[in-house]
Write an enzyme that holds these catalytic residues in place. Structure first.
Site, PDB file in Angstrom:
ATOM      1  N   ASN A  11       0.877  -1.180   0.000  1.00 30.32           N
ATOM      2  CA  ASN A  11       0.000   0.000   0.000  1.00 30.32           C
ATOM      3  C   ASN A  11       0.911   1.226   0.000  1.00 30.32           C
ATOM      4  O   ASN A  11       1.520   1.544   1.018  1.00 30.32           O
ATOM      5  CB  ASN A  11      -0.881  -0.038   1.264  1.00 30.32           C
ATOM      6  CG  ASN A  11      -1.717   1.224   1.417  1.00 30.32           C
ATOM      7  OD1 ASN A  11      -1.763   2.069   0.527  1.00 30.32           O
ATOM      8  ND2 ASN A  11      -2.375   1.346   2.565  1.00 30.32           N
ATOM      9  N   TRP A  12       0.981   1.875  -1.147  1.00 28.52           N
ATOM     10  CA  TRP A  12       1.889   3.023  -1.264  1.00 28.52           C
ATOM     11  C   TRP A  12       1.334   4.279  -0.593  1.00 28.52           C
ATOM     12  O   TRP A  12       2.040   5.281  -0.490  1.00 28.52           O
ATOM     13  CB  TRP A  12       2.193   3.303  -2.745  1.00 28.52           C
ATOM     14  CG  TRP A  12       3.248   2.398  -3.311  1.00 28.52           C
ATOM     15  CD1 TRP A  12       3.779   1.273  -2.732  1.00 28.52           C
ATOM     16  CD2 TRP A  12       3.924   2.553  -4.573  1.00 28.52           C
ATOM     17  NE1 TRP A  12       4.728   0.720  -3.550  1.00 28.52           N
ATOM     18  CE2 TRP A  12       4.843   1.481  -4.685  1.00 28.52           C
ATOM     19  CE3 TRP A  12       3.841   3.471  -5.619  1.00 28.52           C
ATOM     20  CZ2 TRP A  12       5.673   1.320  -5.798  1.00 28.52           C
ATOM     21  CZ3 TRP A  12       4.660   3.307  -6.722  1.00 28.52           C
ATOM     22  CH2 TRP A  12       5.573   2.251  -6.814  1.00 28.52           C
ATOM     23  N   LYS A  13       0.073   4.236  -0.192  1.00 27.63           N
ATOM     24  CA  LYS A  13      -0.568   5.414   0.421  1.00 27.63           C
ATOM     25  C   LYS A  13      -0.344   6.631  -0.489  1.00 27.63           C
ATOM     26  O   LYS A  13      -0.323   6.481  -1.706  1.00 27.63           O
ATOM     27  CB  LYS A  13      -0.056   5.623   1.847  1.00 27.63           C
ATOM     28  CG  LYS A  13      -0.188   4.329   2.663  1.00 27.63           C
ATOM     29  CD  LYS A  13       0.065   4.486   4.129  1.00 27.63           C
ATOM     30  CE  LYS A  13      -0.121   3.130   4.823  1.00 27.63           C
ATOM     31  NZ  LYS A  13       0.027   3.203   6.267  1.00 27.63           N
ATOM     32  N   HIS A  95      -9.395   1.011   5.220  1.00 24.17           N
ATOM     33  CA  HIS A  95      -8.110   1.233   5.899  1.00 24.17           C
ATOM     34  C   HIS A  95      -8.338   2.182   7.078  1.00 24.17           C
ATOM     35  O   HIS A  95      -9.141   3.110   6.991  1.00 24.17           O
ATOM     36  CB  HIS A  95      -7.091   1.831   4.923  1.00 24.17           C
ATOM     37  CG  HIS A  95      -5.701   1.796   5.459  1.00 24.17           C
ATOM     38  ND1 HIS A  95      -5.257   2.692   6.404  1.00 24.17           N
ATOM     39  CD2 HIS A  95      -4.664   0.954   5.220  1.00 24.17           C
ATOM     40  CE1 HIS A  95      -4.005   2.405   6.716  1.00 24.17           C
ATOM     41  NE2 HIS A  95      -3.616   1.359   6.001  1.00 24.17           N
ATOM     42  N   GLU A  97      -6.709   4.571   8.115  1.00 24.71           N
ATOM     43  CA  GLU A  97      -6.471   5.988   7.789  1.00 24.71           C
ATOM     44  C   GLU A  97      -7.716   6.604   7.152  1.00 24.71           C
ATOM     45  O   GLU A  97      -7.916   7.824   7.233  1.00 24.71           O
ATOM     46  CB  GLU A  97      -5.235   6.116   6.886  1.00 24.71           C
ATOM     47  CG  GLU A  97      -3.959   5.881   7.695  1.00 24.71           C
ATOM     48  CD  GLU A  97      -2.776   5.367   6.904  1.00 24.71           C
ATOM     49  OE1 GLU A  97      -2.794   5.431   5.665  1.00 24.71           O
ATOM     50  OE2 GLU A  97      -1.824   4.877   7.540  1.00 24.71           O
ATOM     51  N   GLU A 165      -4.949  -4.931  10.674  1.00 25.49           N
ATOM     52  CA  GLU A 165      -3.934  -3.896  10.864  1.00 25.49           C
ATOM     53  C   GLU A 165      -4.215  -3.145  12.168  1.00 25.49           C
ATOM     54  O   GLU A 165      -5.058  -2.234  12.189  1.00 25.49           O
ATOM     55  CB  GLU A 165      -3.969  -2.896   9.701  1.00 25.49           C
ATOM     56  CG  GLU A 165      -3.651  -3.510   8.356  1.00 25.49           C
ATOM     57  CD  GLU A 165      -3.124  -2.466   7.375  1.00 25.49           C
ATOM     58  OE1 GLU A 165      -2.033  -2.696   6.831  1.00 25.49           O
ATOM     59  OE2 GLU A 165      -3.777  -1.431   7.186  1.00 25.49           O
ATOM     60  N   GLY A 171       3.010   2.210  10.754  1.00 25.25           N
ATOM     61  CA  GLY A 171       4.024   3.250  10.621  1.00 25.25           C
ATOM     62  C   GLY A 171       4.767   3.581  11.898  1.00 25.25           C
ATOM     63  O   GLY A 171       5.499   4.564  11.957  1.00 25.25           O
ATOM     64  N   SER A 210       3.830  -2.179  10.286  1.00 27.70           N
ATOM     65  CA  SER A 210       5.281  -2.257  10.527  1.00 27.70           C
ATOM     66  C   SER A 210       5.893  -3.595  10.122  1.00 27.70           C
ATOM     67  O   SER A 210       6.802  -4.096  10.799  1.00 27.70           O
ATOM     68  CB  SER A 210       5.595  -1.929  11.993  1.00 27.70           C
ATOM     69  OG  SER A 210       5.227  -0.577  12.269  1.00 27.70           O
ATOM     70  N   GLY A 231       3.022  -1.175   4.191  1.00 34.75           N
ATOM     71  CA  GLY A 231       3.046   0.238   3.843  1.00 34.75           C
ATOM     72  C   GLY A 231       4.451   0.671   3.464  1.00 34.75           C
ATOM     73  O   GLY A 231       4.940   0.417   2.364  1.00 34.75           O
TER      74      GLY A 231
HETATM   75  P1  13P Z   1       3.352   0.341   7.560  1.00 32.25           P
HETATM   76  O1  13P Z   1       3.821  -0.974   6.936  1.00 32.25           O
HETATM   77  O2  13P Z   1       4.087   1.522   7.033  1.00 32.25           O
HETATM   78  O3  13P Z   1       3.298   0.242   9.037  1.00 32.25           O
HETATM   79  O4  13P Z   1       1.830   0.537   7.053  1.00 32.25           O
HETATM   80  C1  13P Z   1       0.936  -0.507   7.170  1.00 32.25           C
HETATM   81  C2  13P Z   1      -0.305  -0.156   6.438  1.00 32.25           C
HETATM   82  O5  13P Z   1      -1.051   0.720   6.861  1.00 32.25           O
HETATM   83  C3  13P Z   1      -0.590  -0.882   5.200  1.00 32.25           C
HETATM   84  O6  13P Z   1      -1.897  -0.651   4.758  1.00 32.25           O
END
Ligand code: 13P
Length: 250
Positions: A11-13, A95, A97, A165, A171, A210, A231
């Site tokens: 997931n590149w966000k 997600h 977020e 998640e 993150g 993470s 991520g």
């Molecule tokens: P990280 O791997 O950066 O912790 O992010 C996880 C994430 O939100 C994937 O959707």
């Protein structure tokens, strides 16, 4: 009853312009392990270009969200049909977020899942507890509640994926203990089987939060962990390939 096929999805966000396509090409051009599905979900602006660049290769391209409606007066939104036309095969939905930043309820997530099915996209539905919920001993209730309410009945006839998640692990460099991950994944499996029968037993349950090359192997070896939603470590081909390699070694 067939076992879930493992998947490693990136997931590149809100990261990545055209220059980042080189990382995707490096992933697609690597010697990927057989029996592991690999996906990259770039920002909406890159879905079409990445799909064209990776066409015919082993890496699936996905979106990060979609609107429940196929079209309409929804400034700034993208529909499932638009993502599918751009070449997406799957879409991340619910997600944390989006749940936290845009107030997406389980009902909204379920409507988006229905939209994904309408457009023949595979939904990757995210669930997970906040730190306060974990500290309050509510993790299993919160997560199973989200699974029950975010996944519409129609899914029983279609392939889908669930991603656990924990919000506080995203993150942050923190991850739950292996025992805690195992416990939540077992509870999600039980809920999926209760709700969808055999289809619920076939669904891959990804862990996200993470995941790095250094911890992927032990997490991916846990029962009911059917892959990872990654991520930060999916932005660099070498890191992402390290995690894919760990999935291949399960
Ligand atoms: P990280 O791997 O950066 O912790 O992010 C996880 C994430 O939100 C994937 O959707």
């Amino acid at each position: 009853m067939s076992a879930p096929v493992p998947m490693i999805a990136g997931n590149w966000k809100m990261h990545g312009t055209a220059a980042a396509l080189a990382e995707a090409q490096q992933v697609a051009g690597a010697d990927l392990p057989a029996g592991v599905r690999v996906a990259l979900c770039p920002p909406a602006t890159l879905v079409e270009r990445m799909s064209r660049t990776l066409q015919g290769g082993p890496v699936l391209v996905g979106g990060q969200d979609c609107h429940p409606e196929p079209q309409g007066a929804h400034t700034g939104d993208v529909s499932a049909e638009m993502l599918a036309e751009a070449g997406a095969k799957l879409v991340i939905l619910g997600h944390s977020e989006r749940r936290a930043g845009y107030g997406e309820s389980d009902e909204v997530v379920a409507a988006k899942v229905a939209a994904a099915l309408r457009a023949a996209l595979e939904p990757v539905v995210c669930v997970g507890e906040t730190l306060a919920e974990r500290e309050g001993g509510k993790t299993l209730d919160v997560v199973t509640w989200q699974v029950r309410r975010s996944l519409p009945e129609a899914l029983s006839a279609r392939p889908f994926t669930v991603a656990y998640e924990p919000v506080w692990a995203i993150g942050s460099g923190l991850t739950p203990s292996l025992g805690d991950i195992e416990e939540v994944h077992a509870a999600i499996r039980e809920t999926l089987v209760e709700k969808f029968g055999e289809a619920g037993a076939r669904t891959a349950i990804l862990y996200g939060g993470s995941v790095k090359p250094a911890n992927a192997r032990e997490i991916l070896a846990l029962p009911e962990v059917g892959g990872a939603l990654v991520g930060g470590a999916s932005l660099k081909a070498s890191d992402f390939l390290g995690i894919i390699g760990a999935a291949g070694a399960r």
